[in-house]
Design an enzyme around this catalytic site. Structure first.
Site: not given
Ligand code: PGA
Length: 248
Positions: A9, A11, A94, A96, A166, A172, A211
């Protein structure tokens, strides 16, 4: 039985030049990868990634979608537009998008339905906040998020759904769920699906996200109910992403 799936992803990251370097880097190592690999690009780069990945093992996805088929929806992108660029996957729900853009469980379920009805596969994201985990509500939160999709789309829709668990506190942050924490939640998700349809429960891929990186991927993916990963930060470096792909 379930193939390992690793999805990147990106982003809102990358430029034309960076997309080119990243995709070429991933492609250069794909011959050693057995997992199914998906990259979810920002909309403007779908066409570029499509051109770079034609006839390759790399699959293409988008990061969100409109529930509307076409018309006066300024700034939105439809499933048909996404299909037009050879993408087969769309990330939906997601955290976010839920937290920053106000997408509710029902909005997410409506998007999953739009994606699945169009013949694409939804990468359907679920997960709890740190407060919810500390309050012992993790299983209840993910069950609620999934139940809305079952109620809206029907259990059969899961033939075209990949679940990504997640935990929001792990996204993140550099803090990863332990393999046991992740496995426990994945098992509870599979058990919930099994109360509706045992076959669907066994065949639905459940990815872990939050992460995941080259040093923790193998241990997570080795867990019985963890079928791969949804990777944010570590998907932006071809070498790191490939190492995760090879861990599956
Ligand atoms: P990350 O993000 O691996 O940077 O923690 C995962 C995601 O948001 O899908």
């Amino acid at each position: 039985m379930r193939q390992t799936i690793v999805a990147g992803n990106w982003k809102m990251n990358a430029s034309k030049e960076e997309v080119s370097t990243l995709v070429m880097g991933i492609l250069s190592g794909m011959s050693e990868v057995e997992s199914k690999v998906i990259v979810c690009s920002p909309f403007p780069y779908l066409s570029q990634v499509e051109a770079l990945t034609t006839h390759s093992q790399l699959h293409l996805g988008a990061q969100t979608v409109s529930i509307h088929p076409s018309g006066a929806h300024t700034g939105e992108v439809s499933v048909d537009m996404i299909k037009d660029f050879g993408a087969d996957y769309v990330i939906v729900g997601h955290s976010e998008r839920r937290s920053m853009y106000g997408e509710t469980d029902q909005d997410v379920a409506n998007k999953v339905k739009t994606v699945v009805d169009s013949g694409l596969t939804a990468l359907f994201c679920i997960g709890e906040t740190l407060e919810e985990r500390e309050a012992g509500e993790t299983e209840a939160v993910v069950a609620r998020q999934i139940q809305v999709v079952i109620d809206t789309c029907g259990i059969d829709a899961f033939r075209n759904i990949i679940i990504a668990y997640e935990p929001i506190w792990a996204i993140g942050t550099g803090v990863t769920a332990s393999p046991q924490q992740a496995q426990d939640t994945h098992a509870s998700i599979r058990a919930l699906l099994a109360t509706n349809d045992e076959n669907i429960a066994q065949s639905t891929p459940i990815l872990y996200g939050g992460s995941m990186n080259p040093s923790n991927a193998a241990e997570l993916i080795a867990c019985e109910d963890i079928d791969g990963g949804l990777i944010g930060g570590a998907s932006l470096k071809a070498e790191d992403f490939l190492q995760i792909c090879k861990a599956g």
